[in-house]
Design an enzyme around this catalytic site. Structure first.
Site, PDB file in Angstrom:
ATOM      1  N   HIS A   1      12.273 -16.411  -1.944  1.00 19.62           N
ATOM      2  CA  HIS A   1      10.824 -16.399  -2.641  1.00 19.62           C
ATOM      3  C   HIS A   1      11.166 -16.897  -3.932  1.00 19.62           C
ATOM      4  O   HIS A   1      12.122 -16.446  -4.846  1.00 19.62           O
ATOM      5  CB  HIS A   1      10.461 -15.137  -2.682  1.00 19.62           C
ATOM      6  CG  HIS A   1       8.758 -15.144  -3.221  1.00 19.62           C
ATOM      7  ND1 HIS A   1       7.922 -15.176  -2.255  1.00 19.62           N
ATOM      8  CD2 HIS A   1       8.226 -15.302  -4.357  1.00 19.62           C
ATOM      9  CE1 HIS A   1       7.025 -15.225  -2.935  1.00 19.62           C
ATOM     10  NE2 HIS A   1       7.057 -15.299  -4.223  1.00 19.62           N
TER      11      HIS A   1
ATOM     12  N   SER B   1       3.357  -7.964  -8.339  1.00 19.69           N
ATOM     13  CA  SER B   1       2.812  -8.701  -7.309  1.00 19.69           C
ATOM     14  C   SER B   1       3.819  -9.159  -6.225  1.00 19.69           C
ATOM     15  O   SER B   1       3.413  -9.432  -4.964  1.00 19.69           O
ATOM     16  CB  SER B   1       2.073 -10.024  -7.943  1.00 19.69           C
ATOM     17  OG  SER B   1       1.660 -11.026  -7.064  1.00 19.69           O
TER      18      SER B   1
ATOM     19  N   LYS C   1       4.481  -7.467  -2.132  1.00 21.71           N
ATOM     20  CA  LYS C   1       4.576  -8.527  -0.761  1.00 21.71           C
ATOM     21  C   LYS C   1       5.709  -8.487  -0.147  1.00 21.71           C
ATOM     22  O   LYS C   1       5.661  -8.393   1.189  1.00 21.71           O
ATOM     23  CB  LYS C   1       3.833  -9.591  -1.259  1.00 21.71           C
ATOM     24  CG  LYS C   1       2.366  -9.722  -1.624  1.00 21.71           C
ATOM     25  CD  LYS C   1       1.903 -11.183  -1.949  1.00 21.71           C
ATOM     26  CE  LYS C   1       2.420 -11.461  -3.492  1.00 21.71           C
ATOM     27  NZ  LYS C   1       1.889 -12.628  -4.104  1.00 21.71           N
TER      28      LYS C   1
ATOM     29  N   ARG D   1      -6.579 -12.246 -12.329  1.00 22.65           N
ATOM     30  CA  ARG D   1      -5.330 -12.596 -13.398  1.00 22.65           C
ATOM     31  C   ARG D   1      -5.782 -14.186 -13.229  1.00 22.65           C
ATOM     32  O   ARG D   1      -5.428 -14.738 -14.661  1.00 22.65           O
ATOM     33  CB  ARG D   1      -4.017 -12.485 -12.601  1.00 22.65           C
ATOM     34  CG  ARG D   1      -3.664 -10.883 -13.124  1.00 22.65           C
ATOM     35  CD  ARG D   1      -2.678 -10.494 -12.156  1.00 22.65           C
ATOM     36  NE  ARG D   1      -1.335 -11.313 -12.660  1.00 22.65           N
ATOM     37  CZ  ARG D   1      -0.140 -11.686 -11.773  1.00 22.65           C
ATOM     38  NH1 ARG D   1      -0.415 -11.224 -10.447  1.00 22.65           N
ATOM     39  NH2 ARG D   1       0.644 -12.140 -12.306  1.00 22.65           N
TER      40      ARG D   1
ATOM     41  N   ASP E   1      -3.021  -6.986  -4.117  1.00 25.96           N
ATOM     42  CA  ASP E   1      -2.916  -8.145  -5.042  1.00 25.96           C
ATOM     43  C   ASP E   1      -3.464  -9.380  -4.922  1.00 25.96           C
ATOM     44  O   ASP E   1      -3.598 -10.070  -5.816  1.00 25.96           O
ATOM     45  CB  ASP E   1      -1.287  -8.418  -4.339  1.00 25.96           C
ATOM     46  CG  ASP E   1      -0.685  -9.806  -5.035  1.00 25.96           C
ATOM     47  OD1 ASP E   1      -0.530  -9.766  -6.322  1.00 25.96           O
ATOM     48  OD2 ASP E   1      -0.409 -10.894  -4.399  1.00 25.96           O
TER      49      ASP E   1
END
Ligand code: URA
Ligand code: CA
Length: 439
Positions: free
Chosen positions: A82, A183, A187, A168, A161
């Site tokens: 990620h 966040s 996930k 945001r 989120d």
């Protein structure tokens, strides 16, 4: 408990208890805490931060706001990668198939582009027919069969989120360390993989602008992942210029195909970051014991063409037409009305690149969304012709712009050219990889 008192507490830089964080997230999801209170809270968090304990509690509460994916029917150690968000970062399209070709198991859930940063799902969808939505049993079946699938996060994955990020994005509170940690990790923990390699970007195109912040972000994500029984390593990599040369969806797919076809040399930043992330994915998967042997395996998969074959298999399994994914046909995906060279307005060494502006220029051309429901134009974007530290003459192009809508191009050209500063002296070469956290 009242939300306003808890916001006040954070404004006073005091620590919120576990119960208070639970109350805030539950209330926000249930609709009893309105958007303006959550926005104010997030702004207070941006300024005053959160302790490790608060960040952990926030992550866990967000994770529990939705579905926790069960991937136990997928055999082997499931490894994910990620990125915290970058420009010209097509690594997933290279390493997911490459690691799978080395025997790894990649059941990956990806996101869409956020702001100036690109998203893997949008890139995949630029390949005709490719679907990024798949029922969970089909996803598991595909991964068991070919070793890799990359799909979109379901709406049921961490709804907290989705709602918090939307606020945001429009309240200038994206770049808060505890908010990014919670966040991303909520996930990742909900998505059911066993191991995660995090690519933490630092520089002018990233949410983290300096190395100390990136290290802090990395340490917190590694700690939270490990407390939940996941194997996690974070690699801190440079985002002071686009990672690859291509910025745009089909253009980045083309660059991934070039890489998997052996057209990008060792030492190139995209090559090196792919090899490093891929190496840690193989090590966490227990398919290699140290970086050198992992890199060797990846190189073999690259040079034999097995990596490209795996990408074609993956796209085929997801409904796409794999015949585009070869050097013979890939240009067809990048066909636009006009390919325009953008010339430098100054002469000298490129001293700095505001990479966020490069991402924004591509977004303005139609490669990204300004609003959530905007449609992406898959073929548009830009291909850089110069890198940091290179000398440029006035008659040399800095990039080639892929344009479908000339009206949009004017603003994009201005944004693009504003990104550069020049110098008479050759600036020092910055590293591509700064640090590895959690080895
Ligand atoms: N990517 C995410 O998913 N969340 C963030 O907050 C930043 C990048
Ligand atoms: Ca990305």
């Amino acid at each position: 408990m009242r939300a306003v008192d808890l916001i006040e507490k954070k404004v006073q830089n005091q620590e919120l208890s576990t119960e208070e964080i639970t109350f805030l997230i539950h209330g926000f999801i249930a609709g009893t805490i309105p958007d303006y209170q959550m926005s104010a809270l997030q702004m207070a968090i941006l300024f005053n931060g959160m302790t490790d304990r608060e960040t952990y509690d926030l992550t866990m509460e967000m994770m529990r706001s939705g579905e926790i994916i069960d991937l136990s029917s997928v055999r082997g150690i499931k490894v994910d990668k990620h990125s915290t968000g970058g420009v010209g970062d097509t690594t997933t399209l290279v390493i997911a198939p490459l690691v799978a070709a080395c025997g790894g198991t990649i059941a990956k859930m990806s996101g869409r582009g956020l702001g100036h940063t690109g998203g893997t799902l949008d890139k995949l969808e630029s390949i005709p027919g490719t679907r990024v939505e798949m029922p969970l049993h089909k996803f598991a079946e595909t991964v068991n069969k070919i070793g890799v699938a990359v799909i979109g996060q379901s709406d049921r994955l961490v709804p907290a989120d989705k709602k918090m990020y939307a606020l945001r994005d429009v309240t200038a509170t994206v770049r808060s360390i505890p908010l990014i940690v919670s966040s991303i990790m909520s996930k990742k923990l909900a998505a059911g993989t066993d191991a995660i390699v995090l690519d933490v970007k630092v520089g002018s195109g990233a949410f983290m602008r300096n190395l100390e912040e990136a290290r802090k972000l990395s340490r917190r994500m590694v700690t939270i992942g490990r407390r939940n029984g996941k194997k996690v390593v974070a690699v801190i990599t440079d985002m002071n210029q686009p990672l690859g040369m291509a910025v745009g969806n089909a253009l980045e797919v083309r660059e991934a195909v070039e890489m998997l076809s052996g057209r990008i040399p060792e030492g190139d930043p995209l090559y090196e970051v792919c090899m490093l992330l891929g190496s840690y994915m193989l090590m966490l998967s227990e398919l290699a014991s140290e970086p050198e042997s992992a890199r060797q395996k990846l190189k073999e998969a690259l040079e034999s063409g097995k990596g490209l074959e795996k990408l074609q298999q993956m796209i085929s399994a997801q409904g796409g037409d794999p015949s585009f994914l070869s050097m013979d046909r890939i240009d067809e995906l990048c066909e636009v009305k006009e390919i325009r060279p953008i010339y430098s307005e100054a002469e000298g060494y490129i001293a700095s690149i505001d990479t966020e502006k490069i991402g924004s220029a591509a977004q303005m051309l139609g490669a990204g969304r300004a609003k959530k429901d905007d449609r992406i134009d898959p073929a548009v974007g830009l291909v850089m012709k110069k890198r940091l530290g290179e000398y440029v003459r006035r008659d040399e192009p800095l990039c080639m712009m892929y344009i479908n809508n000339p009206e949009k191009a004017e603003a994009a050209v201005i944004e693009f050219l504003e990104a550069f500063t020049f110098s008479n002296e050759k600036p020092p070469v910055e590293p591509v990889v700064y640090d590895i956290i959690g080895e």
